[in-house]
Design a protein around this motif. Structure first.
Motif, PDB file in Angstrom:
ATOM      1  N   ALA A   1       4.027  14.722 -31.582  1.00  0.00           N
ATOM      2  CA  ALA A   1       3.069  15.512 -32.339  1.00  0.00           C
ATOM      3  C   ALA A   1       1.836  14.698 -32.713  1.00  0.00           C
ATOM      4  CB  ALA A   1       3.727  16.052 -33.607  1.00  0.00           C
ATOM      5  N   ARG A   2       0.693  15.376 -32.696  1.00  0.00           N
ATOM      6  CA  ARG A   2      -0.518  14.788 -33.263  1.00  0.00           C
ATOM      7  C   ARG A   2      -0.678  15.347 -34.669  1.00  0.00           C
ATOM      8  NH1 ARG A   2      -6.957  14.835 -31.873  1.00  0.00           N
ATOM      9  NH2 ARG A   2      -7.374  12.965 -33.093  1.00  0.00           N
ATOM     10  N   VAL A   3      -0.490  14.504 -35.665  1.00  0.00           N
ATOM     11  CA  VAL A   3      -0.428  14.992 -37.039  1.00  0.00           C
ATOM     12  C   VAL A   3      -1.688  14.706 -37.830  1.00  0.00           C
ATOM     13  CG1 VAL A   3       2.070  14.784 -37.068  1.00  0.00           C
ATOM     14  CG2 VAL A   3       0.683  12.888 -37.924  1.00  0.00           C
ATOM     15  N   LEU A   4      -2.611  13.893 -37.275  1.00  0.00           N
ATOM     16  CA  LEU A   4      -3.843  13.587 -38.000  1.00  0.00           C
ATOM     17  C   LEU A   4      -4.946  13.250 -37.019  1.00  0.00           C
ATOM     18  CD1 LEU A   4      -3.636  10.301 -37.671  1.00  0.00           C
ATOM     19  CD2 LEU A   4      -2.349  10.440 -39.791  1.00  0.00           C
ATOM     20  N   GLY A   5      -6.192  13.251 -37.520  1.00  0.00           N
ATOM     21  CA  GLY A   5      -7.340  12.982 -36.684  1.00  0.00           C
ATOM     22  C   GLY A   5      -7.624  11.500 -36.560  1.00  0.00           C
TER      23      GLY A   5
END
Length: 807
Positions: free
Chosen positions: A348-352
């Motif tokens: 998962a990509r959870v932040l920028g």
């Protein structure tokens, strides 16, 4: 309990009287990347700042010092819930105190002027009113915990292209009605203890020297009494900055303040009284955060402890926006089989990307969350299409440590590394290590691949490097930086330096050695990354595998995502497309499974060309560390998706404002006050999903709206079959067409909850400012009398119900 202002001012004046010129100017300059110097002569501790806004990094930008990672600011704004934003602030103050941080470098309240802005995930909304409400609650929450905030970036840092030098040309009206408005609201309602000025110029003057906007507007008109800190490396002129109202120049130890400022006073270029004003602002901050001995801090009774994991999960599920749900595709049917598809479902990509990034000690992916929530044997997974076409920081399968050595090869210290990133400054070197003796840093350990095939390894950073895999040296050379960008080491792409055939499950030795060179762009700083990419499989084969998995399931859930090279600080976007073959993947899955649900894992709008071909679309933003658990809550129906769009979603060809690239150093805001939904209305275009839109798992009927003075009362009924929460939105529009004003604009909102069949009332204040425009000729706000339609509905495009009022 808060302290009386007079006591604070008395402590400030007493401390100021004990300082000579050199002590004063030293206090205004960073001593390192994150802190101001202590002045033990007056009992002043070092004031420590840290990046935010979704977590508190602390002075160590390293994964071995983990932080809670909340959902992105766009997600927080999507909750339309100032109470939740306040609780997020309380948690972040709690985190800051644990890390010894006095000031959080957040929130970011620039606007979504164009969907191409690369840092939009770190901002709240295209609407200044919604931004101001959420930002005010966030600031109040942080400061209730005795930690300061710096509302940023003042002002008009709405894109990343040439951000260090661009001159944004903006009318006075657009400045007041749009870009200054959130800052003004937060200063008035939340009284922030700090403001950060932006890199860019506005109408010819760089913001770190903008006397009019800082001294006359921010401090004069609005009465701001906090400290004003530069964005990092933004202060370029000693005399210009101090006379322009900049209190603190960061980072240190070499800045335009300190000795240079003291000399400017001695040379008669700056008055000591001007320096004293800046010092007062810093001392006032010190008192407020409890860093000055003998002075009582602003907060003496701290809020109750917040469970960060639980709050991260709650904000995530409350932020998810269900924009489409045909035939009640969601929530999932009990006991049905589910095919979960997508690389972002597993990783998962959870932040920028950029300075907003923190390192959580755990991350729950969608695959993790659904595996936990669904009955055993009902869930299958396929990668489908991997959007990551570049190397990423070494993570899964890597067991690394950092070895620090002196000039003679002596080991000075060894430190564990949870991943392949190192961001060290003077303040966060391993114990026993200093830049005076450090000459070599080696990232070393083992890598156990999860796939067989050619693995690519690379390096991000500047300087001399040596990369070895399995005892074989693949790279020994120097990576040269882009000298025009002082943050190239943070935001650049990793350079591929080795491709090695590896076998799944077979550990191999890894070594990346960096020769330390002093005098880096942040003076004493080490920023390096060991990067990795798994073997690339044929996308058509991956999509074909996913199609077969989807065909066999009752429901197919496809998770699509952007990557760090699409949304990050440091650059703007060039299009709104999903990277890689993800659009092809969605279409292929939807062709074989009519019950296809797409989860969009991005911080800001992307084009959804297949949206009419799928049953449901759920926007999950960058959902923070508990995103997968929150997603399982919502998909299974244990919780309702609570979000509403804080910005318009549409195609790039339809978007009215797309210019983010300066021409000859200048970027003209030629659209004036027409951005976001205001611009879509003016252009007569229909977006994919309008501002304020969002569905739940129940239905609502709007029964009546009445306006009494500055209060609108809206009666709504839950006409569905389960409890729910509704965000009631109120928009104003002039009865008489006025080409100079937007067709309609958000004037207020409130959330209500009700069970099936219950009727509730939302009471919504309509501020006077909603009826005002900035009169450029008079240089003041003007109340526009006349007839207005007051519309209450579920989005700006929802017909809802309307009442006409005369003001």
């Amino acid at each position: 309990m808060t302290q009386a202002p007079s006591a604070t001012e008395a402590a400030v004046e007493a401390a100021l009287a004990r300082l000579d010129l050199d002590m004063k100017t030293r206090l205004l300059a960073g001593q390192d990347r994150w802190s101001l110097p202590p002045l033990p002569e007056i009992g002043l501790k070092s004031l420590v700042m840290s990046d935010g806004p979704i977590g508190v990094r602390g002075v160590r930008w390293s994964a071995d010092d983990p932080s809670i990672a909340l959902p992105s600011p766009t997600a927080l704004a999507a909750t339309w819930d100032p109470g939740l934003a306040h609780r997020a602030g309380v948690l972040l103050a709690q985190e800051a105190r644990c890390k010894g941080v006095h000031v959080l470098l957040a929130p970011t309240v620039n606007l979504h002027r164009s969907p191409l802005g690369g840092r939009h995930f770190e901002c709240y909304s295209e609407d200044p009113y919604l931004t101001g409400v959420i930002g005010s609650a966030y600031v109040k929450g942080v400061q209730s915990g005795g930690v300061g905030t710096t509302v940023k970036h003042f002002v008009a840092n709405d894109a990343e292209t040439d951000r260090f030098t661009v001159d944004n040309v903006i009318s006075a009206r657009a400045l007041r009605e749009l870009y200054l408005a959130p800052f003004e609201a937060i200063v008035e309602n939340a009284h922030p203890w700090g403001i950060m000025t932006a890199y860019n110029a506005v109408n010819g003057t760089t913001m770190s020297e903008h006397h009019y906007l800082v001294n006359e507007v921010l401090r004069g008109e609005w009465g701001f009494d906090g400290f004003n800190v530069s964005d990092w490396t933004a202060a370029r002129s000693t005399v210009g900055a101090i006379n322009g109202g900049l209190d603190v120049a960061m980072p240190g130890p070499r800045t335009v303040y300190g000795e240079a400022l003291a000399q400017a006073v001695r040379d008669g270029k700056v008055t000591e009284a001007t320096v004293d004003k800046a010092v007062r602002n810093v001392l006032r901050l010190a008192v407020r955060v409890g860093a000055l001995e003998g002075a009582e801090p602003a907060v003496t009774e701290l809020p109750d402890t917040v469970n960060g994991v639980e709050l991260a999960r709650e904000i995530a599920r409350r932020s998810f926006v269900l924009v489409k749900n045909d035939d009640n595709a969601l929530p999932l049917k009990p006991d049905g089989t589910v095919a979960l598809i997508g690389a972002a479902a597993r990783d998962a990509r959870v932040l920028g990307g950029g300075s907003a990034a923190v390192f959580p000690d755990r991350t729950v992916s969608p695959l993790d969350g659904l595996t936990e929530a669904l009955p055993e044997g009902t869930l299958s997974h396929a990668v489908g299409a991997d959007p990551n076409t570049e190397l990423m920081p070494a993570d899964k399968g890597f067991a690394l440590r950092a070895v620090c050595r002196g000039a003679d090869g002596t080991v000075l210290a060894t430190s564990p590394l949870p991943n392949g990133q190192i961001h060290w400054s003077f303040a966060d070197l391993p114990e026993g290590v200093s830049f005076d003796v450090l000459r070599e840093v080696e990232l070393t350990g083992t890598f156990t691949p999860r796939l067989t095939g050619p693995h690519t390894l690379g390096i991000k950073g500047k300087g001399a490097f040596r990369l070895a895999v399995g005892g074989i040296t693949y790279y020994d050379g120097v990576q040269a930086p882009d000298e025009d960008d002082p943050f190239e080491g943070f935001f650049s792409s990793p350079q591929p330096r080795a491709q090695v055939e590896l076998a799944a499950g077979q550990p191999v030795e890894i070594s990346l050695t960096h020769i330390v060179a002093l005098g880096d762009y942040l003076r004493e700083d080490i920023t390096i990354t060991l990067a990795h990419q798994e073997p690339r499989r044929d996308p058509d084969e991956l999509i074909a595998e996913a199609v077969e998995v989807a065909r066999a399931a009752d429901t197919a859930i496809v998770v699509v995502a952007t990557t760090e090279r699409v949304e990050s600080e440091g650059f703007d976007r060039t299009d709104l497309r999903l990277p890689g073959r993800q659009d092809d993947l969605v279409r292929a899955v939807a062709a074989v499974n009519p019950n296809t649900v797409v989860v969009v894992n991005s911080g800001s709008p992307v084009e959804l060309p297949w949206r009419d071909e799928v049953a449901a679309v759920l926007l999950s933003w960058f959902p923070g560390q508990e995103g997968g658990a929150a997603l399982a809550d919502v998909l299974t129906g244990a919780r309702e998706p609570g979000g509403r769009l804080p910005t318009t979603w549409g195609s790039l060809t339809g978007a009215p404002v797309t210019q983010v690239v300066p021409v000859n150093g200048r970027l003209a805001y030629s659209e004036d006050v027409f951005i976001g939904y205001r611009a879509w209305d003016k252009a007569g275009r229909t977006p994919a999903y309008p501002f304020g839109h969002g569905l739940g798992y129940t239905d609502w009927t709007y029964e009546s709206v009445a306006v009494d003075g500055d209060v609108a009362t809206v009666r709504v009924r839950n006409s569905g079959d389960r409890p729910g929460r509704e965000v009631v939105q109120v928009y104003l529009s002039p009865v008489e067409d006025d080409a100079d004003r937007p067709a309609r604009w958000l004037a207020g909102f409130a959330a209500v909850e009700a069970g099936p069949g219950e009727t509730v009332e939302a009471v919504i204040d309509i501020p006077r400012r909603a009826f005002e425009v900035w009169d450029e000729a008079a240089d003041s706000w003007s109340f526009v009398k006349g007839s207005y339609n007051v519309k209450a509905g579920r989005s700006i495009a929802d017909r809802g119900i309307t009442v006409t009022v005369d003001v």
